[in-house]
Motif scaffolding. Structure first.
Motif, PDB file in Angstrom:
ATOM      1  N   ALA A  46      -2.326  14.170  -6.699  1.00 22.40           N
ATOM      2  CA  ALA A  46      -1.251  13.075  -6.294  1.00 22.40           C
ATOM      3  C   ALA A  46      -1.375  12.046  -5.220  1.00 22.40           C
ATOM      4  O   ALA A  46      -0.098  11.174  -6.146  1.00 22.40           O
ATOM      5  N   GLY A  47      -2.109  12.012  -4.542  1.00 21.92           N
ATOM      6  CA  GLY A  47      -2.728  10.848  -3.765  1.00 21.92           C
ATOM      7  C   GLY A  47      -2.870   9.475  -4.815  1.00 21.92           C
ATOM      8  O   GLY A  47      -2.794   8.291  -4.373  1.00 21.92           O
ATOM      9  N   SER A  48      -4.055  10.424  -5.594  1.00 24.20           N
ATOM     10  CA  SER A  48      -4.815   8.836  -6.652  1.00 24.20           C
ATOM     11  C   SER A  48      -3.919   8.702  -7.339  1.00 24.20           C
ATOM     12  O   SER A  48      -4.238   7.914  -7.774  1.00 24.20           O
ATOM     13  N   LYS A  49      -3.118   9.099  -7.927  1.00 27.94           N
ATOM     14  CA  LYS A  49      -2.206   8.851  -8.844  1.00 27.94           C
ATOM     15  C   LYS A  49      -0.990   7.796  -7.864  1.00 27.94           C
ATOM     16  O   LYS A  49      -1.025   6.509  -9.228  1.00 27.94           O
ATOM     17  N   ALA A  50      -0.374   8.432  -6.609  1.00 30.52           N
ATOM     18  CA  ALA A  50       0.465   6.876  -6.164  1.00 30.52           C
ATOM     19  C   ALA A  50      -0.751   5.478  -5.920  1.00 30.52           C
ATOM     20  O   ALA A  50      -0.012   4.782  -6.346  1.00 30.52           O
ATOM     21  N   ILE A  51      -1.780   5.909  -5.568  1.00 28.02           N
ATOM     22  CA  ILE A  51      -2.657   4.749  -5.445  1.00 28.02           C
ATOM     23  C   ILE A  51      -2.375   3.887  -6.651  1.00 28.02           C
ATOM     24  O   ILE A  51      -1.993   2.898  -6.808  1.00 28.02           O
ATOM     25  N   VAL A  52      -2.782   4.195  -7.796  1.00 25.14           N
ATOM     26  CA  VAL A  52      -2.062   3.780  -9.239  1.00 25.14           C
ATOM     27  C   VAL A  52      -1.244   3.477  -9.701  1.00 25.14           C
ATOM     28  O   VAL A  52      -1.568   2.478  -9.895  1.00 25.14           O
ATOM     29  N   ALA A  53      -0.612   4.126  -9.708  1.00 27.93           N
ATOM     30  CA  ALA A  53       0.848   3.290  -9.444  1.00 27.93           C
ATOM     31  C   ALA A  53       1.345   2.416  -8.830  1.00 27.93           C
ATOM     32  O   ALA A  53       2.081   1.709  -9.048  1.00 27.93           O
ATOM     33  N   ASP A  54       0.797   2.501  -8.132  1.00 28.75           N
ATOM     34  CA  ASP A  54       1.285   0.810  -7.063  1.00 28.75           C
ATOM     35  C   ASP A  54       0.227  -0.586  -7.397  1.00 28.75           C
ATOM     36  O   ASP A  54       0.533  -1.175  -6.628  1.00 28.75           O
ATOM     37  N   ILE A  55      -1.021  -0.388  -8.581  1.00 30.23           N
ATOM     38  CA  ILE A  55      -1.338  -1.376  -8.755  1.00 30.23           C
ATOM     39  C   ILE A  55      -0.538  -3.089  -9.450  1.00 30.23           C
ATOM     40  O   ILE A  55       0.106  -1.950 -10.543  1.00 30.23           O
ATOM     41  N   ASP A  56      -0.509  -3.906  -9.097  1.00 26.75           N
ATOM     42  CA  ASP A  56       0.541  -4.416  -9.934  1.00 26.75           C
ATOM     43  C   ASP A  56      -0.149  -5.496 -10.616  1.00 26.75           C
ATOM     44  O   ASP A  56       0.967  -5.240 -11.513  1.00 26.75           O
ATOM     45  N   GLU A  57      -0.888  -6.006 -10.158  1.00 20.03           N
ATOM     46  CA  GLU A  57      -2.079  -7.170 -11.469  1.00 20.03           C
ATOM     47  C   GLU A  57      -2.876  -6.086 -12.430  1.00 20.03           C
ATOM     48  O   GLU A  57      -3.722  -5.023 -10.954  1.00 20.03           O
ATOM     49  N   PRO A  58      -3.568  -7.039 -13.391  1.00 19.71           N
ATOM     50  CA  PRO A  58      -4.251  -6.053 -13.439  1.00 19.71           C
ATOM     51  C   PRO A  58      -5.955  -5.693 -13.048  1.00 19.71           C
ATOM     52  O   PRO A  58      -6.405  -7.145 -12.087  1.00 19.71           O
ATOM     53  N   VAL A  59      -6.929  -4.904 -12.788  1.00 19.70           N
ATOM     54  CA  VAL A  59      -7.823  -4.623 -12.089  1.00 19.70           C
ATOM     55  C   VAL A  59      -9.108  -3.691 -12.839  1.00 19.70           C
ATOM     56  O   VAL A  59      -9.044  -3.051 -14.203  1.00 19.70           O
ATOM     57  N   ASN A  60     -10.182  -5.095 -12.818  1.00 24.43           N
ATOM     58  CA  ASN A  60     -11.552  -4.525 -13.538  1.00 24.43           C
ATOM     59  C   ASN A  60     -12.201  -4.063 -12.858  1.00 24.43           C
ATOM     60  O   ASN A  60     -12.800  -4.305 -11.562  1.00 24.43           O
ATOM     61  N   LEU A  61     -12.611  -2.756 -13.668  1.00 23.46           N
ATOM     62  CA  LEU A  61     -13.756  -1.952 -12.643  1.00 23.46           C
ATOM     63  C   LEU A  61     -14.948  -2.026 -13.645  1.00 23.46           C
ATOM     64  O   LEU A  61     -15.365  -1.820 -15.221  1.00 23.46           O
ATOM     65  N   TYR A  62     -16.158  -1.955 -12.835  1.00 25.95           N
ATOM     66  CA  TYR A  62     -17.180  -1.834 -13.620  1.00 25.95           C
ATOM     67  C   TYR A  62     -18.567  -0.444 -13.224  1.00 25.95           C
ATOM     68  O   TYR A  62     -18.309  -0.381 -11.939  1.00 25.95           O
ATOM     69  N   PHE A  63     -18.601  -0.366 -14.491  1.00 24.51           N
ATOM     70  CA  PHE A  63     -19.427   1.101 -14.335  1.00 24.51           C
ATOM     71  C   PHE A  63     -20.625   1.103 -14.113  1.00 24.51           C
ATOM     72  O   PHE A  63     -21.374   0.286 -15.173  1.00 24.51           O
ATOM     73  N   PHE A  64     -21.389   0.611 -13.456  1.00 27.80           N
ATOM     74  CA  PHE A  64     -23.247  -0.378 -13.429  1.00 27.80           C
ATOM     75  C   PHE A  64     -23.986   1.762 -13.375  1.00 27.80           C
ATOM     76  O   PHE A  64     -24.138   2.118 -12.270  1.00 27.80           O
ATOM     77  N   GLY A 477      -5.705   3.478   5.577  1.00 32.31           N
ATOM     78  CA  GLY A 477      -6.035   3.200   4.545  1.00 32.31           C
ATOM     79  C   GLY A 477      -3.696   3.677   3.973  1.00 32.31           C
ATOM     80  O   GLY A 477      -3.229   4.111   5.052  1.00 32.31           O
ATOM     81  N   SER A 478      -3.603   3.168   3.004  1.00 30.54           N
ATOM     82  CA  SER A 478      -1.455   4.232   3.151  1.00 30.54           C
ATOM     83  C   SER A 478      -2.008   6.083   2.899  1.00 30.54           C
ATOM     84  O   SER A 478      -2.957   6.062   3.207  1.00 30.54           O
ATOM     85  N   ASN A 479      -0.577   6.484   3.106  1.00 33.47           N
ATOM     86  CA  ASN A 479      -0.186   7.984   3.329  1.00 33.47           C
ATOM     87  C   ASN A 479      -1.322   8.420   1.496  1.00 33.47           C
ATOM     88  O   ASN A 479      -1.611   9.787   2.506  1.00 33.47           O
ATOM     89  N   ALA A 480      -1.092   8.088   1.063  1.00 35.72           N
ATOM     90  CA  ALA A 480      -1.599   8.567  -0.537  1.00 35.72           C
ATOM     91  C   ALA A 480      -3.062   8.741  -0.362  1.00 35.72           C
ATOM     92  O   ALA A 480      -4.027   9.347  -1.041  1.00 35.72           O
ATOM     93  N   LEU A 481      -3.994   7.801  -0.140  1.00 42.17           N
ATOM     94  CA  LEU A 481      -5.275   8.076   0.280  1.00 42.17           C
ATOM     95  C   LEU A 481      -5.610   8.615   1.010  1.00 42.17           C
ATOM     96  O   LEU A 481      -6.306   9.362   1.107  1.00 42.17           O
ATOM     97  N   ILE A 482      -4.772   8.643   2.562  1.00 42.94           N
ATOM     98  CA  ILE A 482      -5.083   9.574   3.359  1.00 42.94           C
ATOM     99  C   ILE A 482      -5.654  11.268   2.517  1.00 42.94           C
ATOM    100  O   ILE A 482      -5.761  12.332   2.910  1.00 42.94           O
ATOM    101  N   SER A 483      -4.176  11.452   1.988  1.00 39.65           N
ATOM    102  CA  SER A 483      -4.016  12.731   0.928  1.00 39.65           C
ATOM    103  C   SER A 483      -5.386  13.721  -0.018  1.00 39.65           C
ATOM    104  O   SER A 483      -4.553  14.631  -0.174  1.00 39.65           O
TER     105      SER A 483
END
Length: 613
Positions: A46-64, A477-483
């Motif tokens: 639930a904490g990770s989903k809350a962090i994802v929900a708080d993303i306002d602008e697109p984020v690029n993730l590069y998995f090397f 971090g946020s409460n979501a991250l701490i959880s």
């Protein structure tokens, strides 16, 4: 003939149905996932989903990931697939806000240069010493970056936490502001005892390099509004206004880290003042669900550190080095740490009736007891302190994480205290880490200073600094991250094989030990015979002596051969056990399942035939 056509038509229809179902699945259900693992390791908390929900602008993730260079590294490749599957789950949950890229940084390629620009770490573990990348880089819409330099398989439990932390940094990149309230000379200054100027404590110097740190004295009356993490070190003499400010800050969701101490040996003025009879934060701690006795000092017979005294090296039961199961391996602040040193620890307990959760982070061994703080201060001799020890066969909590609901320590705003913000009588989710020691913050308990060409070099021998930095980073971090807590691992041990391996080893170890003893005796007898020859000065052995030497050499060769055979047989039996279990799981189980289904189908056909007749 009709039966054969009927069966052929059935197989064709089944093949068509299978193809249509696969097509429908890939078209309409490609984002649908079902996680059947025991600890839901492929799903987001639930904490990770809350962090994802708080993303306002697109984020690029590069998995090397060095796919080609890691050929043949089964464990690494399996873990890389595990990481990428979890990243896909993040991207799927983000509804287009996370753009995932998979990059194979081959040697001397632009992708490798890109990985280096991000600051990823390459491990030289390939067959030919090639650089292996397994990291993650992220970039938000403002070109701010964050990376996981390398996904360590040993830290798999915190894989979700690391990814969520990276996303939190990109969605909320403002620096963490740490407010420290203490009268201890953490920033250096003139020592009142020696009169010389002492440098700042290394731990706080490191914090200033990572975060925005503001230090206030115990005479502070309020908490700065920009505070993300409040750190109280050796609290004493707090005014009621400051206590109210701390109380309301915590209830409003502010994060805090408290360092209490029954005997603060790091305080240069401690010897001029008796140990505190009362804890200035007693009422606040009780409201938060914690109890701390300022008159109890921990003595630990198992974890006591050895120090040099006038009588030589002796074990000091009040100077404690916490290792192994004394550290919580499931909390991000203490996971992976080896040792934390401190002195005159206090003891924490959960307050009866508290609604908040109380999770121990640091604990004593089972061979521990407490002693009164005044008596501890009087017993300067290490031997006398050991004689005063009365083993209680009990583990004590020395640091704990407090989370959950809590009440205010004040029924209303105290008279004479000005408070402009809305008054909170209850907090929904407080977040605290309480440590019953301040001495672990000082340099001498976790590192040594050396002068190297005019520069002071600090070399840590304990993880005190890592513990505090991890705690501040987590609380910042946020409460979501701490959880987000540690999760399970994808690799499930073959427990049956392990049990059989242990049993097989036990059966061969006795034989191996017997052969080792015979070999040692033979070598000893041969050495004795050679020594007699040297003492006698004989260059040529008599026939009897030569025969004895040959006999010992033959026996030595035979024992070595038998010993190699025993070890080879041990490995061979373990491999056979594993092979048979794999055959049972891979081949026999499916055949048995198909046979059962076939029997059931025949029974159903017979029953249908009987009904038709």
């Amino acid at each position: 003939m009709l039966t054969i056509l009927s069966r052929s038509l059935t197989f064709v229809l089944l093949a068509l149905a299978f193809a249509v179902l696969v097509l429908l699945n890939n078209t309409f259900l490609k984002d649908t996932r079902l996680d059947l693992t025991e600890q839901q390791i492929y799903s987001l908390s639930a904490g990770s989903k809350a962090i994802v929900a708080d993303i306002d602008e697109p984020v690029n993730l590069y998995f090397f990931y060095s796919d080609k260079a890691s050929t043949g590294m089964t464990q690494l490749r399996n873990y890389a697939n595990r990481v990428y599957s979890l990243l896909e789950e993040y991207a799927s949950t983000a509804d287009g806000k996370i753009i995932l890229h998979k990059v194979d940084p081959e040697p001397f390629s632009e992708a490798e240069d890109q990985a280096d620009e991000f600051g990823l770490t390459a491990a030289s573990i390939g067959a030919a010493g090639d650089a292996i990348y397994l990291g993650l880089a992220g970039r938000n819409a403002y070109d701010e970056q964050a990376v996981v330099a390398f996904f360590d398989l040993q830290q798999e439990r915190f894989l979700e936490y690391e990814i969520s932390k990276l996303l939190h940094k990109l969605s909320d990149p403002k620096p963490v502001h740490v407010t420290v309230i203490t009268d201890l000379p953490v920033n250096g200054g003139q020592n009142p005892m020696s009169g010389r100027f002492d440098p700042a404590w290394v731990l706080f110097t490191q914090l200033e390099q990572l975060y925005e740190v503001e230090t206030l004295g115990n005479d502070a009356q309020s908490i700065p509004e920009e505070t993300d993490v409040l750190m109280l070190v050796a609290p004493k003499g707090y005014s009621e206004a400051l206590l109210v400010a701390i109380d309301q800050y915590v209830l409003a969701g502010g994060k805090a880290m408290l360092f209490l101490d029954p005997v603060a040996e790091s305080d240069p003025m401690a010897m001029f003042a008796p140990p505190a009879a009362e804890n200035p934060l007693a009422s606040l701690l009780a409201a938060w669900g914690v109890s701390f006795d300022p008159n109890a000092v921990l003595l630990d017979a198992q974890n006591g550190l050895e120090i040099r005294t006038q009588n030589g090296v002796e074990r000091h039961l009040g100077y404690v080095g916490l290792t192994g199961d004394s550290l919580d391996v499931d909390d991000i602040t203490t996971a992976g740490l080896q040792v934390i040193n401190g002195a005159s620890f206090g003891v924490l307990n959960k307050q009866q009736g508290a609604e908040s959760s109380f999770t121990p982070l640091l604990q004593s061994s089972v061979h521990a007891a407490t002693i009164d703080a005044p008596r501890y201060g009087q017993l300067r001799d290490v031997a006398e302190l050991a004689r005063a020890f009365d083993d209680q066969q009990q583990r004590y909590t020395l640091a704990a994480r407090i989370h959950g609901k809590a009440n205010s320590a004040f029924t209303s705003i105290p008279e004479g205290v000005e408070w402009q913000s809305p008054w909170l009588s209850k907090g929904a989710a407080i977040n605290l880490i309480v440590v019953a020691d301040t001495d672990l913050l000082t340099d001498r308990f976790w590192g040594s200073q050396a002068n190297f060409f005019g520069q002071n070099v600090f070399t840590p021998f304990a993880n005190n600094g890592d513990f505090v930095t991890n705690a501040v980073e987590n609380l910042g971090g946020s409460n979501a991250l701490i959880s987000v807590r540690g999760r399970g691992t994808y690799a499930r041990p073959f427990e049956v094989v392990q049990a059989l391996t242990v049993k097989a080893e036990q059966s061969f170890r006795a034989q191996e030990q017997r052969l080792q003893d015979e070999l040692a005796q033979t070598e000893q007898q041969l050495a004795g015979l050679q020594a007699q020859q040297a003492e006698g000065g004989a260059l040529i052995l008599s026939p009897e002596q030569q025969a004895a030497v040959d006999q010992f050499l033959d026996k030595k060769i035979e024992i070595r051969k038998e010993l190699r055979e025993v070890r080879h047989q041990l490995d061979k039996d373990i491999e056979i056990l594993g092979m048979w279990l794999k055959v049972l799981n891979i081949a026999v189980a499916p055949v048995l399942l198909v046979s059962i289904l076939w029997l059931l189908s025949r029974m159903m056909r017979r029953r249908a035939g009987r009904k038709a007749k």
